[in-house]
Design a protein around this motif. Structure first.
Motif, mmCIF file in Angstrom:
data_model
loop_
_atom_site.group_PDB
_atom_site.id
_atom_site.type_symbol
_atom_site.label_atom_id
_atom_site.label_comp_id
_atom_site.label_asym_id
_atom_site.label_seq_id
_atom_site.Cartn_x
_atom_site.Cartn_y
_atom_site.Cartn_z
ATOM 1 N N GLY A 324 12.283 -0.421 -11.443
ATOM 2 C CA GLY A 324 12.882 -1.260 -10.404
ATOM 3 C C GLY A 324 12.059 -1.282 -9.128
ATOM 4 N N SER A 325 11.573 -0.110 -8.704
ATOM 5 C CA SER A 325 10.801 -0.063 -7.461
ATOM 6 C C SER A 325 9.459 -0.765 -7.624
ATOM 7 N N LEU A 326 8.821 -0.623 -8.790
ATOM 8 C CA LEU A 326 7.553 -1.320 -9.008
ATOM 9 C C LEU A 326 7.755 -2.828 -9.108
ATOM 10 N N ALA A 327 8.863 -3.244 -9.716
ATOM 11 C CA ALA A 327 9.163 -4.675 -9.770
ATOM 12 C C ALA A 327 9.389 -5.223 -8.362
ATOM 13 N N LEU A 328 10.086 -4.450 -7.531
ATOM 14 C CA LEU A 328 10.297 -4.864 -6.145
ATOM 15 C C LEU A 328 8.970 -4.936 -5.390
ATOM 16 N N PHE A 329 8.086 -3.977 -5.662
ATOM 17 C CA PHE A 329 6.770 -4.001 -5.031
ATOM 18 C C PHE A 329 5.992 -5.252 -5.462
ATOM 19 N N GLY A 330 6.057 -5.572 -6.762
ATOM 20 C CA GLY A 330 5.382 -6.773 -7.235
ATOM 21 C C GLY A 330 5.910 -8.026 -6.577
ATOM 22 N N TRP A 331 7.213 -8.059 -6.330
ATOM 23 C CA TRP A 331 7.837 -9.221 -5.685
ATOM 24 C C TRP A 331 7.381 -9.355 -4.238
ATOM 25 N N ARG A 332 7.213 -8.208 -3.554
ATOM 26 C CA ARG A 332 6.863 -8.223 -2.139
ATOM 27 C C ARG A 332 5.363 -8.024 -1.896
ATOM 28 N N ALA A 333 4.563 -7.953 -2.941
ATOM 29 C CA ALA A 333 3.151 -7.592 -2.789
ATOM 30 C C ALA A 333 2.430 -8.502 -1.799
ATOM 31 N N ALA A 334 2.753 -9.773 -1.827
ATOM 32 C CA ALA A 334 2.068 -10.709 -0.931
ATOM 33 C C ALA A 334 2.370 -10.401 0.529
ATOM 34 N N GLN A 335 3.562 -9.872 0.812
ATOM 35 C CA GLN A 335 3.935 -9.565 2.184
ATOM 36 C C GLN A 335 3.391 -8.223 2.641
ATOM 37 N N VAL A 336 3.101 -7.327 1.671
ATOM 38 C CA VAL A 336 2.562 -6.020 2.052
ATOM 39 C C VAL A 336 1.232 -6.205 2.747
ATOM 40 N N GLY A 337 0.358 -6.989 2.151
ATOM 41 C CA GLY A 337 -0.923 -7.305 2.780
ATOM 42 C C GLY A 337 -1.883 -6.138 2.745
ATOM 43 N N PHE A 338 -3.087 -6.405 3.205
ATOM 44 C CA PHE A 338 -4.136 -5.400 3.213
ATOM 45 C C PHE A 338 -4.833 -5.405 4.576
ATOM 46 N N ALA A 339 -4.021 -5.395 5.624
ATOM 47 C CA ALA A 339 -4.567 -5.454 6.984
ATOM 48 C C ALA A 339 -5.326 -4.174 7.304
ATOM 49 N N GLY A 340 -6.189 -4.267 8.302
ATOM 50 C CA GLY A 340 -6.909 -3.096 8.763
ATOM 51 C C GLY A 340 -8.271 -2.965 8.119
ATOM 52 N N ARG A 341 -9.218 -3.770 8.566
ATOM 53 C CA ARG A 341 -10.561 -3.697 8.003
ATOM 54 C C ARG A 341 -11.275 -2.455 8.520
ATOM 55 N N PHE A 342 -12.159 -1.914 7.690
ATOM 56 C CA PHE A 342 -12.927 -0.741 8.104
ATOM 57 C C PHE A 342 -14.251 -0.726 7.355
ATOM 58 N N ASP A 343 -15.206 -0.028 7.934
ATOM 59 C CA ASP A 343 -16.543 0.033 7.373
ATOM 60 C C ASP A 343 -16.579 1.005 6.193
ATOM 61 N N ARG A 344 -17.664 0.925 5.431
ATOM 62 C CA ARG A 344 -17.802 1.834 4.293
ATOM 63 C C ARG A 344 -17.891 3.290 4.730
ATOM 64 N N VAL A 345 -18.447 3.518 5.886
ATOM 65 C CA VAL A 345 -18.493 4.868 6.453
ATOM 66 C C VAL A 345 -17.560 4.888 7.659
ATOM 67 N N SER A 346 -16.376 5.454 7.472
ATOM 68 C CA SER A 346 -15.358 5.533 8.519
ATOM 69 C C SER A 346 -14.323 6.549 8.080
ATOM 70 N N ARG A 347 -13.458 6.893 9.009
ATOM 71 C CA ARG A 347 -12.406 7.849 8.636
ATOM 72 C C ARG A 347 -11.493 7.242 7.574
ATOM 73 N N GLU A 348 -11.235 5.943 7.670
ATOM 74 C CA GLU A 348 -10.384 5.293 6.668
ATOM 75 C C GLU A 348 -10.997 5.391 5.268
ATOM 76 N N SER A 349 -12.298 5.118 5.157
ATOM 77 C CA SER A 349 -12.931 5.147 3.832
ATOM 78 C C SER A 349 -12.937 6.561 3.258
ATOM 79 N N LEU A 350 -13.117 7.570 4.117
ATOM 80 C CA LEU A 350 -13.100 8.955 3.655
ATOM 81 C C LEU A 350 -11.703 9.354 3.190
ATOM 82 N N LEU A 351 -10.685 8.921 3.929
ATOM 83 C CA LEU A 351 -9.315 9.209 3.515
ATOM 84 C C LEU A 351 -8.961 8.453 2.240
#
Length: 671
Positions: A324-351
Motif C-alpha cells: 500500500g505504501s509503495l503504491a501510494l508512493f508511485g501515485w505521488r512520485a511526480a509530486q515528490v520531485g528531485f529538487a536540490g542539484r549538487f555536484d559530483r563532489v559535494s556533501r550530498e553526493s558523499l551522503l
C-alpha cells in the motif's frame, strides 16, 4: 477477573484504534476540523487501554495466576519477582502485547509533543499509526491472546526459559521494541506526506527527531542483546549472525541511511524520494523481522512462535503495509520531485554514496538471512549461511561507508573542491596509515585485517578531530556555539570508531583455551595464569549450581582476581545453564566458563582473553548517546504558535496543502 479486564481493554483499544485510523485521515481530506481533532484524544485513550491490558497481564504473572495459559507456560511460583514481571514479555503473546504498548506509547508521544505541527499533518500521522495498531491488535486478539484461560488451572507453572532469567533480558526487549516500533513514526510521517502531497524541508524537520530517537533506542537494544549473548551463552561470542539478530540489524542499517537522508532533505531539499522510500523501508524491515521471529520458520534462542497461522497473518499485514505504501508512493512520485542539484563532489553526493552502500549492506544481510529459509520452505534442501558469508560480503561494503563518514562532514554542500578536501584530509590519511601499520607490529602479530580495522578507526578519530579544529578556527567561540545536532553527529561518529577498535582487536588478538582442569592445576591464556581452586554446590532462588573458584593473575605478577563461574540446573525444567565469570577491564576481559564435571573430579573449562571487547558495546552506547544528544537540538524544541484551520465556509484549500497553513520553510518545527 483481572485477565478478563485485560482482554476487554484490548477490545476497547481495537475500536479506538479503528476510529483513529479512519476519522482523522478522512477529516484531513475533507478539512473537517472536528474529525481531525479526534486524533489526539483517541491516541491518548488507546494508550491508556493498552497500558491497562499490559498491567493486567503483569498482575497475572505477579500473582501467580496459573489459570492463565500464558502464566502457566512461562512462570513458576519459585521464580523471583523481577523475573515474574519480565516474564510478561518473555512469551510470544506477552512480547506482542509489549510491541503494541510501545506502538501506542509512540502514538501518544507524537500526539502530546506535536502541538506546533499543523493539525492536518498530525491527524494523518496519528491516523497511519492507528492503522498499524489495528493490525497488531487484531493479530493479538485473533491469534495470540495473552489472556486465554486454562481450565482446570495448573498447580504450578512450567517456569520461564532459564536463558531469559537474566537482568539483561529485563532491559533488552523493551529497548529493542522501542527502536523497532519507533520507525513506525518515520513511516507514518512519510505516508502522511504522501497523502498530503507536501515534501518540503519542513516535513523532514518534523520527522527527523522521531527517527533519530528510534534509531538510538534500536542501537541500545541491539547492543544489550549482544552483551547478553556474550556473558550468558557461555562461549564468549558477541555476534553470531543469527537470523533473529539479523532481523534487528537490517532495520538499523536502513534507519542509519534514513537519518542521514533526512539531514539532506531538511538542509538542502534534496533526497526527497530517497527519504520517503527509506522511511517505508525501515519500518518494512521491522515488520519483516517480526515475521522472521514469529512465523515459526526458524528455531532460535531468540525466536518465539511455532504457529504458521501467526506467520501468515504477519506476512499478509506486511504485504498490505509495504504494498500500500509503495503504491501510494508511485501515485505521488511526480509530486515528490528531485529538487536540490549538487555536484559530483559535494556533501550530498558523499551522503548519497553512504546511503547506497548501507542499503546494499542491508540487502546482503537479507539475502543471507532469507535465502536458506526460502530454500527450506520450497523443499529444495537445507543450507547454512554463517559468518564466512557475512564477513566476506558485509565488510567490503561497510569499509567504504566508514571512509565516506570521515569525508562527508568536511565537504561543502552543493559543490566541494577536490583540492580543498585533499588538503584537509592529508593528515588524517597519513596518521591512519601509520597507525594501521605500526600498532599491529607493536602488538607482535601483524594481520592485514587488523591493519584495515585500525586504519578505519584511526580515520574516524582523526577526521572528527579535523572537523572540530576546522570549526574552532572559524572564529572565537564558534565551536561552543555549534548546535547539539552537530555534537550529536560528532559523538555518534566517535562511537563508530570506538566500536571498530573493539571489533578489530578482539577479532585479531583474542586467545582461547579449552582445557581439562583438576584442583590446583593452571593454564596460561593471553599472558594471564588461571588457577582452579575447586568447586562447591550452592543453592539459588530456583536453581542448584556448582560454583567454580578460579584465581587469575598476570604472569608478570600484579593484582590477582577471583572468578566464580557457575554451572546451574534450574529445578523446574531441569535445564543446565552456564554462567560465565568475567573480569572486565578497560583494555581486556578475562572470561572463564565451566563445562562438565568429569568422573575423576576434574572439570572441562573454557578460558578466554578478549582484548578491547567492551569497546564494542561502549562504542554502541556512545553512538546512541550521540543520537539522543542530536534530538535535544533547540530547533526541535522551539514552540511555534499553532496554525488553525479556516472555518468550513472558507474556500477549499490548495490540493496537497495543509489547510490554514502557509507552505514553505516557515512551517513550525517539530518539538
Amino acid at each position: 477477573m483481572i485477565p478478563e479486564l485485560g482482554l476487554f481493554a484490548l477490545v476497547v483499544a481495537l475500536f479506538i484504534a479503528s476510529a483513529l485510523a479512519t476519522l482523522p485521515i478522512i477529516g484531513a481530506a475533507r478539512s473537517n476540523l472536528a474529525w481531525m481533532q479526534l486524533a489526539r484524544p483517541a491516541a491518548l485513550a488507546q494508550f491508556v487501554f493498552v497500558l491497562l491490558a499490559f498491567g493486567c497481564l503483569m498482575a497475572s504473572f505477579v500473582n501467580n495466576d496459573f489459570s492463565v495459559v500464558n502464566v502457566a507456560t512461562n512462570s513458576n511460583s519459585q521464580l523471583p519477582l523481577p523475573y515474574r514481571m519480565a516474564a510478561s514479555w518473555g512469551s510470544h503473546e506477552g512480547s506482542m502485547l509489549l510491541w503494541v504498548l510501545m506502538l501506542s506509547g509512540w502514538t501518544c508521544a507524537v500526539s502530546l509533543l506535536s502541538r506546533s505541527l499543523p493539525l492536518a499533518m498530525v491527524a494523518r500521522v496519528l491516523g497511519v499509526m492507528g492503522f498499524i495498531s489495528v493490525g497488531f491488535l487484531l493479530f493479538i486478539l485473533l491469534t495470540s491472546n495473552p489472556f486465554d484461560r486454562l481450565l482446570p488451572p495448573a498447580m504450578d507453572g512450567r517456569d520461564l526459559n532459564p536463558l531469559l532469567q537474566d537482568p539483561g533480558m529485563v532491559i533488552h526487549p523493551p529497548m529493542l521494541y522501542m527502536g523497532y516500533v519507533g520507525f513506525a513514526v518515520a513511516f507514518a510521517f512519510a505516508v502522511a506526506a504522501l497523502l498530503s502531497g507536501r515534501f518540503d524541508a519542513t516535513w523532514a524537520r518534523w520527522s527527523r527527531p522521531w527517527t533519530t530517537a528510534a534509531w538510538a533506542f534500536l542501537t541500545l537494544g541491539i547492543a544489550l542483546g549482544s552483551w547478553w549473548a556474550y556473558y550468558e551463552l557461555g562461549w564468549g561470542g558477541w555476534w553470531f549472525w543469527d537470523p533473529v539478530e539479523n532481523a534487528s540489524f537490517m532495520p538499523w542499517l536502513i534507519g542509519t541511511a534514513l537519518i542521514h537522508s533526512l539531514a539532506v532533505a531538511e538542509k538542502r531539499g534534496a533526497f526527497k524520494a530517497w527519504t520517503v522510500l527509506l522511511a517505508i523501508g525501515a519500518f518494512s524491515f521491522s515488520l519483516l523481522g517480526t515475521f522472521i521471529v514469529r512465523s515459526g520458520v526458524l528455531t532460535s534462542v531468540h525466536a518465539f512462535a511455532t504457529d504458521p497461522a501467526r506467520g501468515t497473518f504477519i506476512l499478509l499485514f506486511l504485504l498490505i503495509v509495504v504494498g500500500g505504501s509503495l503504491a501510494l508512493f508511485g501515485w505521488r512520485a511526480a509530486q515528490v520531485g528531485f529538487a536540490g542539484r549538487f555536484d559530483r563532489v559535494s556533501r550530498e553526493s558523499l551522503l548519497l554514496g553512504n546511503n547506497v552502500l548501507l542499503v546494499a549492506a542491508a540487502g546482503a544481510v537479507m539475502l543471507g538471512t532469507l535465502y536458506p529459509l526460502a530454500l527450506d520452505a520450497l523443499g529444495l534442501g537445507k543450507i547454512s549461511v554463517g559468518p564466512p558469508y557475512f564477513d566476506a560480503v558485509f565488510v567490503p561494503l561497510m569499509a567504504p561507508v566508514v571512509l565516506l563518514m570521515g569525508i562527508g562532514p568536511l565537504a561543502r554542500w552543493k559543490q566541494a573542491s577536490v583540492a580543498d578536501l585533499a588538503q584537509r584530509l592529508k593528515w588524517p590519511a597519513l596518521i591512519s596509515v601509520v597507525a594501521a601499520l605500526a600498532l599491529p607490529l607493536a602488538a607482535g602479530r601483524f594481520s592485514w585485517m587488523v591493519a584495515l580495522g585500525l586504519l578505519l578507526a584511526a580515520w574516524v578519530f582523526t577526521t572528527v578531530a579535523v572537523l572540530l579544529l576546522q570549526r574552532a578556527r572559524a572564529g572565537a567561540g564558534q565551536l561552543a556555539r555549534q548546535p547539539r545536532s552537530f555534537w550529536g553527529m560528532v559523538v555518534a561518529h566517535a562511537g563508530v570508531g570506538v566500536f571498530i577498535v573493539g571489533v578489530t582487536m578482539v577479532g585479531g588478538y583474542q586467545s582461547e583455551h579449552d582445557v581439562k582442569m583438576a584442583i590446583g592445576s593452571s593454564t596460561v591464556v593471553g599472558g594471564y595464569r588461571f588457577t582452579f581452586k575447586g568447586a562447591q554446590q550452592i543453592q539459588g532462588a530456583n536453581y542448584v549450581a556448582m560454583r567454580g573458584d578460579f584465581l587469575a593473575q598476570h604472569v608478570d605478577g600484579g593484582r590477582s582476581y577471583t572468578m566464580h563461574p557457575e554451572k546451574r540446573v534450574y529445578q523446574v525444567q531441569g535445564m543446565p545453564m552456564t554462567e560465565a565469570a568475567i573480569q572486565t577491564g578497560l583494555t581486556r576481559d578475562l572470561y572463564v566458563s565451566l563445562g562438565e564435571e568429569l568422573p575423576d573430579g576434574a572439570w572441562t573449562v573454557r578460558v578466554y582473553h578478549k582484548p578491547f571487547v567492551d569497546w564494542i558495546w561502549g562504542g554502541a552506547f556512545i553512538m546512541a548517546l550521540g543520537g539522543l544528544l542530536a534530538i535535544s537540538d533547540r530547533r526541535y524544541r522551539v514552540a511555534v504558535k499553532a496554525v488553525e484551520l479556516p472555518p468550513r465556509s472558507a474556500p477549499p484549500p490548495i490540493a496537497g496543502a495543509t489547510p490554514g497553513a502557509t507552505p514553505g520553510p516557515q512551517q513550525p518545527a517539530a518539538t
